[in-house]
Design an enzyme around this catalytic site. Sequence first.
Site, PDB file in Angstrom:
ATOM      1  N   GLY A  44       1.267  -0.971   0.207  1.00  0.00           N
ATOM      2  CA  GLY A  44      -0.670  -0.031   0.248  1.00  0.00           C
ATOM      3  C   GLY A  44       0.780   1.202   0.242  1.00  0.00           C
ATOM      4  O   GLY A  44       0.470   2.454  -0.532  1.00  0.00           O
ATOM      5  N   CYS A  45       1.850   0.807   0.559  1.00  0.00           N
ATOM      6  CA  CYS A  45       2.803   2.106   1.508  1.00  0.00           C
ATOM      7  C   CYS A  45       3.373   2.770  -0.610  1.00  0.00           C
ATOM      8  O   CYS A  45       3.558   3.794  -0.760  1.00  0.00           O
ATOM      9  CB  CYS A  45       3.530   2.224   2.298  1.00  0.00           C
ATOM     10  N   THR A  46       4.023   1.583  -1.435  1.00  0.00           N
ATOM     11  CA  THR A  46       4.305   1.739  -2.521  1.00  0.00           C
ATOM     12  C   THR A  46       3.369   2.340  -3.360  1.00  0.00           C
ATOM     13  O   THR A  46       3.740   3.143  -4.479  1.00  0.00           O
ATOM     14  CB  THR A  46       5.216   0.757  -2.927  1.00  0.00           C
ATOM     15  N   ALA A  49       3.007   6.172  -2.447  1.00  0.00           N
ATOM     16  CA  ALA A  49       4.331   6.933  -2.797  1.00  0.00           C
ATOM     17  C   ALA A  49       4.909   6.883  -4.938  1.00  0.00           C
ATOM     18  O   ALA A  49       4.783   7.408  -4.914  1.00  0.00           O
ATOM     19  CB  ALA A  49       5.524   6.061  -2.612  1.00  0.00           C
TER      20      ALA A  49
END
Length: 157
Positions: A44-46, A49
């Site tokens: 999710g964070c990738t 970003a």
Amino acid sequence: MIMTIGDKAPEILGKDEQGRDIRLSDYKGRKLVLYFYPKDNTSGCTAEACSLRDHYSELQGRGYEVVGVSKDSAASHVKFKEKFQLPFPLIADINHELLEAMGAWGEKNMYGKKTMGTIRTTFIINEEGIIEKIFAGKQVKTKEHAEQILDNHETVL
């Protein structure tokens, strides 16, 4: 303390992956997308970003700068930035001071287990340093987050 719309964001944001001080006043006259995410190199964070990376020039064209924040170390941020060619600074908030000050740190429930951690949150801060929009938790669509911000831009004007 939880920041809300209309609040002035803190002046001292933290140190980026290169050890440089990042301050709110560095972005005076520009809008700031200050986004808090749980962990480098997670799906999710990738996705979040990379959404911001892929639309970075459009965001800048509309007057925005982007700064990411997580409790990961500067070394982790360096690797994450290099791996995904992220063009914006990442603050290493290892003591979660900014996370707590902004209200992006709290109790999470993961698979029935309660833990303290980063609550995915994005603050849109105007040219004077005032919070004008907040996306929190499930409101953040990681794969389309830049579009959410750009769509919001139309309604804020």
